[in-house]
Design a protein around this motif. Sequence first.
Motif, mmCIF file in Angstrom:
data_model
loop_
_atom_site.group_PDB
_atom_site.id
_atom_site.type_symbol
_atom_site.label_atom_id
_atom_site.label_comp_id
_atom_site.label_asym_id
_atom_site.label_seq_id
_atom_site.Cartn_x
_atom_site.Cartn_y
_atom_site.Cartn_z
ATOM 1 N N THR A 27 27.602 52.273 50.072
ATOM 2 C CA THR A 27 28.810 51.530 49.891
ATOM 3 C C THR A 27 30.107 52.383 49.668
ATOM 4 O O THR A 27 31.092 52.470 50.014
ATOM 5 N N VAL A 28 29.624 53.217 48.495
ATOM 6 C CA VAL A 28 31.028 54.068 47.893
ATOM 7 C C VAL A 28 31.175 55.183 49.326
ATOM 8 O O VAL A 28 32.472 55.433 49.327
ATOM 9 N N LEU A 32 35.053 55.399 50.309
ATOM 10 C CA LEU A 32 35.988 56.725 50.217
ATOM 11 C C LEU A 32 36.377 57.271 51.664
ATOM 12 O O LEU A 32 36.639 58.520 51.745
ATOM 13 N N GLY A 33 36.106 56.676 52.542
ATOM 14 C CA GLY A 33 36.611 57.183 53.984
ATOM 15 C C GLY A 33 35.723 57.922 54.506
ATOM 16 O O GLY A 33 35.821 58.913 55.242
ATOM 17 N N ARG A 34 34.204 57.747 54.370
ATOM 18 C CA ARG A 34 33.005 58.323 54.813
ATOM 19 C C ARG A 34 33.232 59.620 54.392
ATOM 20 O O ARG A 34 33.053 60.803 55.185
ATOM 21 N N THR A 35 33.403 59.981 52.855
ATOM 22 C CA THR A 35 33.532 61.528 52.562
ATOM 23 C C THR A 35 32.482 61.365 51.459
ATOM 24 O O THR A 35 31.940 60.453 50.799
ATOM 25 N N GLY A 36 32.036 62.733 50.975
ATOM 26 C CA GLY A 36 31.424 62.865 49.932
ATOM 27 C C GLY A 36 29.869 63.146 50.117
ATOM 28 O O GLY A 36 29.209 63.459 49.011
ATOM 29 N N CYS A 174 31.625 62.322 44.193
ATOM 30 C CA CYS A 174 33.075 61.906 44.050
ATOM 31 C C CYS A 174 33.906 62.778 43.181
ATOM 32 O O CYS A 174 33.448 62.893 41.825
ATOM 33 N N PRO A 175 34.962 63.523 43.484
ATOM 34 C CA PRO A 175 35.664 64.158 42.860
ATOM 35 C C PRO A 175 36.054 63.470 41.544
ATOM 36 O O PRO A 175 36.271 62.279 41.333
ATOM 37 N N GLU A 180 38.512 56.830 39.625
ATOM 38 C CA GLU A 180 38.946 55.378 39.502
ATOM 39 C C GLU A 180 39.308 54.949 40.695
ATOM 40 O O GLU A 180 38.940 53.730 40.875
ATOM 41 N N ARG A 181 39.852 55.365 41.660
ATOM 42 C CA ARG A 181 40.085 55.023 42.904
ATOM 43 C C ARG A 181 38.793 54.779 43.717
ATOM 44 O O ARG A 181 38.568 53.574 44.425
ATOM 45 N N GLY A 182 37.737 55.729 43.678
ATOM 46 C CA GLY A 182 36.403 55.340 43.895
ATOM 47 C C GLY A 182 35.873 53.921 43.575
ATOM 48 O O GLY A 182 35.192 53.188 44.453
ATOM 49 N N ILE A 183 35.959 53.736 42.369
ATOM 50 C CA ILE A 183 35.325 52.549 41.792
ATOM 51 C C ILE A 183 36.135 51.303 42.329
ATOM 52 O O ILE A 183 35.579 50.282 42.672
ATOM 53 N N GLU A 184 37.590 51.407 42.388
ATOM 54 C CA GLU A 184 38.248 50.272 42.872
ATOM 55 C C GLU A 184 38.093 50.080 44.393
ATOM 56 O O GLU A 184 37.651 49.092 44.787
#
Length: 233
Positions: A27-28, A32-36, A174-175, A180-184
């Motif tokens: 999900t994350v 995050l735009g399919r990154t990480g 996640c950098p 916080e952007r990732g959680i949102e």
Amino acid sequence: MRNVVVTGIPRSPVDRVDALAAYGVATVHEALGRTGYLGPGLRPAWPGARTGGNAVTAVCWPGDNLMIHVAVEQCQEGDLLVVTTTSPCTDGMFGELFATALRHRGVRGVVIDAGVRDVAELRAMGFPAWSSAVSAQGTVKATPGAVNVPVTIGGQLVRPGDAVIADDDGVLVCPRADLERGIEAAAARAAKEAATREAFEKGELGLDRYGLRARLPELGITYVTADEYERDR
């Protein structure tokens, strides 16, 4: 590479890392735009583990786990140890004894782009581990490396203090600045998936929910009966 041990790295509040980890790697990753994602080469040593923590990184030479010993001292409550090697290695560089030392310090698990061993013991301890190999082959402790420097695994950059989450689907970074952007974004993605799940439980088709049905003719896909298919073969 400088043979350094960087101390006092910045970290995110552990409860915020936990909030991200609760959504799961898949999900994350999508949120995050399919990154990480650190790639399919990292697999859990035992199924069912799920965790997240602030990254403490270690760079080792293949077949040498000296810098893992050095890294243990730099670990604290809520961390996740991330280990890579200067060239590919499948030796069992991490096992039960390391896990015992790290658990004492409150470390949540290990991600290692090399081998682990003592898998039964790690499972019995409930200590999460993700690795690119499982191997009984041991190591030496002789060659200097580095601790708490940026590392690359699976084409992804992992900086000390970044949030790293892991589960049965793999490992994601996640950098720290994006936490916080990732959680949102993950919360929004999870809500969308919940609505879709409810729709599917009621019988709605993905073809209709995702607006795919109208695209089929544009892609040259046609529907024919079984008789028509056999006649036109």
